[in-house]
Motif scaffolding. Sequence first.
Motif, PDB file in Angstrom:
ATOM      1  N   GLN A   1     -12.266 -13.408  37.763  1.00  0.00           N
ATOM      2  CA  GLN A   1     -11.669 -14.657  38.179  1.00  0.00           C
ATOM      3  C   GLN A   1     -12.884 -15.842  37.645  1.00  0.00           C
ATOM      4  OE1 GLN A   1     -10.330 -13.953  42.587  1.00  0.00           O
ATOM      5  NE2 GLN A   1      -9.327 -15.894  41.874  1.00  0.00           N
TER       6      GLN A   1
ATOM      7  N   ALA B   1     -14.470 -15.779  34.760  1.00  0.00           N
ATOM      8  CA  ALA B   1     -14.153 -16.278  33.585  1.00  0.00           C
ATOM      9  C   ALA B   1     -13.795 -17.620  33.259  1.00  0.00           C
ATOM     10  CB  ALA B   1     -13.125 -15.349  32.694  1.00  0.00           C
ATOM     11  N   SER B   2     -13.990 -18.333  32.283  1.00  0.00           N
ATOM     12  CA  SER B   2     -13.588 -19.668  31.811  1.00  0.00           C
ATOM     13  C   SER B   2     -12.070 -19.498  31.924  1.00  0.00           C
ATOM     14  CB  SER B   2     -13.896 -19.895  30.305  1.00  0.00           C
ATOM     15  OG  SER B   2     -15.427 -20.263  30.273  1.00  0.00           O
ATOM     16  N   THR B   3     -11.566 -20.876  32.199  1.00  0.00           N
ATOM     17  CA  THR B   3      -9.897 -21.118  32.150  1.00  0.00           C
ATOM     18  C   THR B   3      -9.875 -22.647  31.885  1.00  0.00           C
ATOM     19  OG1 THR B   3      -8.344 -21.561  33.804  1.00  0.00           O
ATOM     20  CG2 THR B   3     -10.452 -21.694  34.743  1.00  0.00           C
TER      21      THR B   3
ATOM     22  N   ILE C   1      -1.954 -17.069  27.883  1.00  0.00           N
ATOM     23  CA  ILE C   1      -2.315 -15.781  26.976  1.00  0.00           C
ATOM     24  C   ILE C   1      -3.668 -15.824  26.952  1.00  0.00           C
ATOM     25  CG2 ILE C   1      -2.083 -14.262  24.925  1.00  0.00           C
ATOM     26  CD1 ILE C   1       0.594 -15.589  24.323  1.00  0.00           C
ATOM     27  N   THR C   2      -4.523 -16.727  26.467  1.00  0.00           N
ATOM     28  CA  THR C   2      -5.976 -16.793  26.508  1.00  0.00           C
ATOM     29  C   THR C   2      -6.489 -16.534  28.040  1.00  0.00           C
ATOM     30  OG1 THR C   2      -5.626 -19.246  26.461  1.00  0.00           O
ATOM     31  CG2 THR C   2      -6.000 -18.078  24.573  1.00  0.00           C
TER      32      THR C   2
ATOM     33  N   THR D   1      -6.318 -13.327  29.069  1.00  0.00           N
ATOM     34  CA  THR D   1      -7.301 -12.273  28.360  1.00  0.00           C
ATOM     35  C   THR D   1      -8.723 -12.545  28.529  1.00  0.00           C
ATOM     36  OG1 THR D   1      -5.540 -12.353  26.579  1.00  0.00           O
ATOM     37  CG2 THR D   1      -7.777 -11.543  25.855  1.00  0.00           C
ATOM     38  N   LEU D   2      -9.097 -13.689  28.757  1.00  0.00           N
ATOM     39  CA  LEU D   2     -10.609 -14.040  28.983  1.00  0.00           C
ATOM     40  C   LEU D   2     -10.789 -13.421  30.735  1.00  0.00           C
ATOM     41  CD1 LEU D   2     -10.687 -18.039  28.513  1.00  0.00           C
ATOM     42  CD2 LEU D   2     -11.932 -16.179  27.381  1.00  0.00           C
TER      43      LEU D   2
ATOM     44  N   GLN E   1     -11.153  -9.637  29.867  1.00  0.00           N
ATOM     45  CA  GLN E   1     -12.395  -9.135  29.246  1.00  0.00           C
ATOM     46  C   GLN E   1     -13.537  -8.997  30.160  1.00  0.00           C
ATOM     47  OE1 GLN E   1     -12.658  -7.236  26.952  1.00  0.00           O
ATOM     48  NE2 GLN E   1     -14.636  -7.112  26.246  1.00  0.00           N
ATOM     49  N   ASN E   2     -13.773 -10.155  31.115  1.00  0.00           N
ATOM     50  CA  ASN E   2     -14.510 -10.048  32.045  1.00  0.00           C
ATOM     51  C   ASN E   2     -14.458  -8.800  32.976  1.00  0.00           C
ATOM     52  OD1 ASN E   2     -16.045 -12.179  31.626  1.00  0.00           O
ATOM     53  ND2 ASN E   2     -16.056 -13.206  33.600  1.00  0.00           N
TER      54      ASN E   2
END
Lengths: 248, 248
Positions: free
Chosen positions: A35, A37-39, A111-112, A115-116, A119-120
């Motif tokens: 949570q 991660a960048s958004t 989608i990004t 995915t971010l 990956q975190n």
Amino acid sequence: MNQTIEMLLNHRSVRKFKEEPISEEVIMKLVEAAQMASTSSFIQAYSIIGIKDEQRKRRLAELAGEQNYVAENGHFFVFCADFHRHEIAGEMEAVQVKAAVESAEKMIVGITDATLAAQNCAVAAESLGLGICYIGGIRNNIEEVSKELHLPDHVIPVFGMCVGIPDADPSKKPRLPKEAVYFEETYPDDEFQKEQLEKYNNIISSYYEERTNGERTDRWTEQMVSMLSSVKRKHMKSFLRQKGYGVN
Amino acid sequence: MNQTIEMLLNHRSVRKFKEEPISEEVIMKLVEAAQMASTSSFIQAYSIIGIKDEQRKRRLAELAGEQNYVAENGHFFVFCADFHRHEIAGEMEAVQVKAAVESAEKMIVGITDATLAAQNCAVAAESLGLGICYIGGIRNNIEEVSKELHLPDHVIPVFGMCVGIPDADPSKKPRLPKEAVYFEETYPDDEFQKEQLEKYNNIISSYYEERTNGERTDRWTEQMVSMLSSVKRKHMKSFLRQKGYGVN
């Protein structure tokens, strides 16, 4: 260099896990890391489904193409792009958001964002000594997977992720030469790229040759064109549209 | 808990950097970390462009919507989904790959591959004490950005990333409640989600209220519907098609 970078450089996908479930505490920590991660513009356009139920895991493993490790792991996550939440926000605020949610731009964002976060989660898991493997195979039967998880419109499963205590020590596959992936200022010409791919073909052939006592010597370009010689997962375009992704 | 997870949980986007370029050695380490992220079936469908040229950075900053920090940072990366490399592989092996490359499935693969690499780069940078900020703004004028970087067909810029020595200490924005993002087994019903969003609205309102001495009290749902009340970046659908993404 530091421990985190060393760990990132040491990544391999793990496809065999010990039969030990990941603790609730660890799952929660992985979700928390995901949570943070960048958004895109704080939109948080993703959801994570955690699967523990043995039978559901078996069904997902089958839908993903008989991949045993989808069922046999410490925990299974499915990362979804999710704009259903924003539709609920639209209802709460009495504002129509459907057109924006269904834009091609927001498809990229969903989608990004998923995915971010994923990956975190992967990095956090590996920092705890756990192994992970992304499962793109859930897109083989993406409609059935969506039904299995009760996903409404504007929610699509992007990939799964197995997490668990590694029970194998897979080898690290050499990536493309750095010069073939990282370019300064502008994109290079085809001649330069061809040279890089030839160099890489030699690296990959030797890698397989060493590992199979000369039985396999595939080139990377050979593997790629074999995979790309026909369209796979042909349902994807109509599935996306049907779920309200990339319509506008 | 460990250092890596602590770092992930401590992430914030940095939008003000010291005027000190990142060393070549560090850039190479970040790229290496990016490359070791998972990639769908070893396809490595992304490229990274690094921008140092001051004038190019200024032009990109303008195209991204006057975001100064796109020009003023230690280094600027652009992460691209890239299947041009696979077209070259097709030529080398004399196999037609265009139909597969232009499938909706491969569009998902390209965007996720670029994003996985990017997040590894971000984590590696932060582990070195650097700050980062993703720049979705380069999609404002995605065609002009593509021209600036000489991107051929089948290559699309997904986002940029500023990296540098932080010159600000931005606050950590509270994310959605874990219960609103992480679901067990299946997706929840709308009633449950609405409750979560109401809870979150209170958290976000208080966050702004405290930080602005009561001047701002926006709800999250309010912010979202204001952003989603009209379609932004309307060019995206035709741009993707024109570049050969999601055609089949």
